[in-house]
Design a protein around this motif. Structure first.
Motif, mmCIF file in Angstrom:
data_model
loop_
_atom_site.group_PDB
_atom_site.id
_atom_site.type_symbol
_atom_site.label_atom_id
_atom_site.label_comp_id
_atom_site.label_asym_id
_atom_site.label_seq_id
_atom_site.Cartn_x
_atom_site.Cartn_y
_atom_site.Cartn_z
ATOM 1 N N PRO A 39 0.833 -1.206 0.000
ATOM 2 C CA PRO A 39 0.000 0.000 0.000
ATOM 3 C C PRO A 39 0.870 1.260 0.000
ATOM 4 O O PRO A 39 1.902 1.317 0.672
ATOM 5 N N LEU A 40 0.456 2.255 -0.762
ATOM 6 C CA LEU A 40 1.153 3.537 -0.782
ATOM 7 C C LEU A 40 0.743 4.361 0.433
ATOM 8 O O LEU A 40 -0.392 4.259 0.917
ATOM 9 N N LEU A 41 1.632 5.204 0.927
ATOM 10 C CA LEU A 41 1.287 6.096 2.027
ATOM 11 C C LEU A 41 0.272 7.144 1.578
ATOM 12 O O LEU A 41 -0.574 7.567 2.353
ATOM 13 N N LYS A 42 0.368 7.548 0.308
ATOM 14 C CA LYS A 42 -0.559 8.525 -0.263
ATOM 15 C C LYS A 42 -0.960 8.034 -1.647
ATOM 16 O O LYS A 42 -0.109 7.711 -2.466
ATOM 17 N N THR A 43 -2.257 7.961 -1.904
ATOM 18 C CA THR A 43 -2.707 7.490 -3.216
ATOM 19 C C THR A 43 -2.342 8.493 -4.302
ATOM 20 O O THR A 43 -2.151 9.680 -4.039
ATOM 21 N N ILE A 44 -2.245 7.994 -5.529
ATOM 22 C CA ILE A 44 -1.894 8.826 -6.684
ATOM 23 C C ILE A 44 -3.129 8.930 -7.574
ATOM 24 O O ILE A 44 -3.620 7.917 -8.070
ATOM 25 N N PRO A 45 -3.632 10.151 -7.784
ATOM 26 C CA PRO A 45 -4.801 10.292 -8.645
ATOM 27 C C PRO A 45 -4.455 9.969 -10.095
ATOM 28 O O PRO A 45 -3.344 10.249 -10.554
ATOM 29 N N VAL A 46 -5.411 9.379 -10.814
ATOM 30 C CA VAL A 46 -5.209 9.001 -12.212
ATOM 31 C C VAL A 46 -6.173 9.808 -13.070
ATOM 32 O O VAL A 46 -7.377 9.831 -12.820
ATOM 33 N N PHE A 47 -5.619 10.473 -14.088
ATOM 34 C CA PHE A 47 -6.413 11.273 -15.005
ATOM 35 C C PHE A 47 -6.287 10.710 -16.413
ATOM 36 O O PHE A 47 -5.211 10.298 -16.829
ATOM 37 N N ASN A 48 -7.365 10.710 -17.139
ATOM 38 C CA ASN A 48 -7.370 10.285 -18.535
ATOM 39 C C ASN A 48 -6.834 11.415 -19.411
ATOM 40 O O ASN A 48 -6.669 12.548 -18.951
ATOM 41 N N VAL A 49 -6.587 11.119 -20.664
ATOM 42 C CA VAL A 49 -6.044 12.099 -21.593
ATOM 43 C C VAL A 49 -6.953 13.316 -21.731
ATOM 44 O O VAL A 49 -6.489 14.422 -21.992
ATOM 45 N N ASP A 50 -8.258 13.157 -21.490
ATOM 46 C CA ASP A 50 -9.191 14.282 -21.587
ATOM 47 C C ASP A 50 -9.279 15.093 -20.294
ATOM 48 O O ASP A 50 -10.077 16.011 -20.179
ATOM 49 N N GLY A 51 -8.467 14.752 -19.310
ATOM 50 C CA GLY A 51 -8.441 15.492 -18.051
ATOM 51 C C GLY A 51 -9.405 14.976 -16.994
ATOM 52 O O GLY A 51 -9.380 15.433 -15.856
ATOM 53 N N MET A 52 -10.263 14.033 -17.342
ATOM 54 C CA MET A 52 -11.235 13.479 -16.389
ATOM 55 C C MET A 52 -10.550 12.441 -15.503
ATOM 56 O O MET A 52 -9.620 11.757 -15.934
ATOM 57 N N ARG A 53 -11.033 12.299 -14.252
ATOM 58 C CA ARG A 53 -10.509 11.272 -13.356
ATOM 59 C C ARG A 53 -10.861 9.897 -13.916
ATOM 60 O O ARG A 53 -11.950 9.697 -14.456
ATOM 61 N N ASN A 54 -9.952 8.963 -13.789
ATOM 62 C CA ASN A 54 -10.172 7.610 -14.291
ATOM 63 C C ASN A 54 -11.242 6.908 -13.471
ATOM 64 O O ASN A 54 -11.208 6.946 -12.239
#
Length: 71
Positions: A34-49
């Protein structure tokens, strides 16, 4: 050396880092931390995955032919 898993993969050279699908990882004997802090993921269009953020890390030795790299 650990477990050897032979798979066929599709590589995406446009990604900003190396990623594996969480369902794929859970179906294999991989140690994921587990990561200490999650990493947000964004699609190429800027929307959250829709599949969510990155919550774990894993280290893999990837071999292609005679070349090997830790990712």
């Amino acid at each position: 050396m650990g477990n050897l898993i032979k798979v066929e993969v599709l590589l995406n050279s446009r990604a900003t880092s190396s990623f594996i699908d969480i369902q794929w990882a859970r179906q294999r004997p991989l140690k994921h931390t587990p990561l200490l802090k999650t990493i947000p993921v964004f699609n190429v269009d800027g929307m959250r995955n829709k599949d969510g953020d990155i919550t774990h890390s894993a280290t893999l030795l990837v071999r292609i032919g005679k070349n090997a790299e830790r990712l």
